[in-house]
Design an enzyme around this catalytic site. Structure first.
Site, PDB file in Angstrom:
ATOM      1  N   SER A  82      -9.914 -17.470  -9.317  1.00 20.93           N
ATOM      2  CA  SER A  82     -10.740 -17.740  -8.132  1.00 20.93           C
ATOM      3  C   SER A  82     -11.979 -18.587  -8.418  1.00 20.93           C
ATOM      4  O   SER A  82     -12.302 -19.468  -7.613  1.00 20.93           O
ATOM      5  CB  SER A  82     -11.136 -16.431  -7.451  1.00 20.93           C
ATOM      6  OG  SER A  82      -9.976 -15.840  -6.897  1.00 20.93           O
ATOM      7  N   LYS A 112       9.205   4.520  -0.063  1.00 22.61           N
ATOM      8  CA  LYS A 112       8.091   3.632   0.312  1.00 22.61           C
ATOM      9  C   LYS A 112       8.587   2.528   1.233  1.00 22.61           C
ATOM     10  O   LYS A 112       7.903   2.138   2.182  1.00 22.61           O
ATOM     11  CB  LYS A 112       7.456   3.014  -0.932  1.00 22.61           C
ATOM     12  CG  LYS A 112       6.552   3.949  -1.687  1.00 22.61           C
ATOM     13  CD  LYS A 112       5.538   3.108  -2.462  1.00 22.61           C
ATOM     14  CE  LYS A 112       5.204   3.697  -3.788  1.00 22.61           C
ATOM     15  NZ  LYS A 112       4.539   2.732  -4.677  1.00 22.61           N
ATOM     16  N   ASN A 172      12.851  -1.902  -2.175  1.00 27.94           N
ATOM     17  CA  ASN A 172      11.853  -1.415  -3.128  1.00 27.94           C
ATOM     18  C   ASN A 172      12.482  -0.400  -4.069  1.00 27.94           C
ATOM     19  O   ASN A 172      13.386   0.340  -3.690  1.00 27.94           O
ATOM     20  CB  ASN A 172      10.696  -0.760  -2.364  1.00 27.94           C
ATOM     21  CG  ASN A 172       9.486  -0.546  -3.243  1.00 27.94           C
ATOM     22  OD1 ASN A 172       9.037  -1.478  -3.914  1.00 27.94           O
ATOM     23  ND2 ASN A 172       8.952   0.666  -3.256  1.00 27.94           N
ATOM     24  N   THR A 213     -10.286  -7.521  -4.628  1.00 26.06           N
ATOM     25  CA  THR A 213      -8.896  -7.441  -5.091  1.00 26.06           C
ATOM     26  C   THR A 213      -8.572  -6.034  -5.580  1.00 26.06           C
ATOM     27  O   THR A 213      -9.390  -5.118  -5.455  1.00 26.06           O
ATOM     28  CB  THR A 213      -8.605  -8.544  -6.143  1.00 26.06           C
ATOM     29  OG1 THR A 213      -7.185  -8.576  -6.374  1.00 26.06           O
ATOM     30  CG2 THR A 213      -9.331  -8.306  -7.458  1.00 26.06           C
ATOM     31  N   GLY A 250       4.247  -2.511  -1.538  1.00 27.12           N
ATOM     32  CA  GLY A 250       2.833  -2.205  -1.737  1.00 27.12           C
ATOM     33  C   GLY A 250       1.973  -2.944  -0.719  1.00 27.12           C
ATOM     34  O   GLY A 250       2.440  -3.349   0.353  1.00 27.12           O
ATOM     35  N   LYS A 294      -8.770  -3.141  -2.051  1.00 33.38           N
ATOM     36  CA  LYS A 294      -8.546  -3.795  -0.752  1.00 33.38           C
ATOM     37  C   LYS A 294      -8.471  -2.803   0.411  1.00 33.38           C
ATOM     38  O   LYS A 294      -8.821  -3.134   1.528  1.00 33.38           O
ATOM     39  CB  LYS A 294      -7.255  -4.624  -0.785  1.00 33.38           C
ATOM     40  CG  LYS A 294      -7.357  -5.897  -1.598  1.00 33.38           C
ATOM     41  CD  LYS A 294      -6.082  -6.703  -1.479  1.00 33.38           C
ATOM     42  CE  LYS A 294      -6.137  -7.930  -2.356  1.00 33.38           C
ATOM     43  NZ  LYS A 294      -4.963  -8.792  -2.182  1.00 33.38           N
TER      44      LYS A 294
END
Ligand code: ATR
Length: 249
Positions: free
Chosen positions: A16, A156, A151, A61, A129, A65
């Protein structure tokens, strides 16, 4: 001097700063992008410190988050829907949360395939996720025809698929059997090594791996690397922070 930065669990190797330093130069902003590794019990004090120090905003991050949301003064509609914030703008001492990952993902695809018609496409998404949730939201918003969600932990995929229209959970063992039905294949897992053979995917399927270093998936077929999502999400963060001073005159 405008100051922004990135907070997360392990951010010291982040790309970044390079992206934002390029944007500072491009738009003639005197700015600085800092990196902050933060322990979970220091999250709240760190973000208030950034406010006190006069920061314009910051990126967020893994793993913060989601957990940052209750600490913010306002959260915009898309970030609230996705349940994750990756950009915070500090406006008159108030912290406002946004999600630019969703835009970054779509923009990365649209730049590579400008005439893409999501409403005629079926997607296969690997992973369930936070990144997967943002991408499901983005594709749903573009009115994609159908999504298969695969997944390793099936429960999930089942739970996440219930939050969206037109999403079918798929067992991990079934991943190669479903390929032939899919026009867009996206890896949101952390797996960069071989986990699927793309031989049965249609020859014109779009392959997108959100990991930004070289992965096995994109060695099998040309496709879209995660660098595009990273750059476009940064571009929107930059515009949220510096819109007034750069873009509106
Ligand atoms: P992010 O916020 O980036 O989406 P995450 O929430 O930690 O990261 O999700 C990581 C994803 O990678 C999950 O879908 C995870 O699968 P599980 O839900 O079964 O844990 C997937 N993943 C990680 N390691 C994996 C592996 N060795 N094999 C298959 N999937 C894996």
């Amino acid at each position: 001097m405008r100051r922004v930065g990135l907070i997360g669990g392990q951010v010291l190797n982040s790309l970044s700063p390079a992206i934002h330093n390029f944007l500072f130069e491009k738009y003639g902003v005197r700015g600085e992008y800092g990196l902050f590794n933060v322990e979970p019990d220091k999250l709240e004090s760190t973000i208030y410190e950034l406010v006190e120090l006069g920061y314009t905003g910051f990126n967020v991050t893994t793993p913060y988050k989601e957990s940052i949301i209750p600490l913010l003064h306002e959260v915009d509609y898309i970030a609230r829907e996705i349940g994750a914030v990756n950009t915070v703008w500090i406006k008159s001492g108030k912290m406002i949360g946004y999600n630019t990952d969703c835009y970054g993902f779509l923009q990365g695809i649209k730049c590579t395939v400008p005439d893409i018609r999501f409403n005629e496409m079926t997607a296969l998404i690997f992973g369930a996720g936070g990144a997967s949730r943002a991408i499901l939201y983005a594709l749903n918003d573009e009115k994609i025809k159908h999504i298969y969600l695969c997944n390793r932990t099936f429960s999930k995929a089942q739970n996440l698929s219930k939050e969206f229209k037109n999403v079918t959970p798929i067992l991990w063992e079934e991943r190669e059997n479903i390929l032939c039905k899919c026009d867009l294949i996206v890896n949101t897992t952390t797996l960069s090594t071989h986990f699927i053979n793309l031989i049965n995917a249609p020859h014109n399927a779009i392959i997108n791996d959100i990991i930004y270093y070289p992965t096995d998936l994109l060695q099998q077929r040309n496709g879209i690397n995660g660098l595009s999502m990273l750059i476009w999400q940064a571009d929107l963060s930059f515009r949220i922070w510096f819109d007034k001073c750069v873009f509106s005159n």
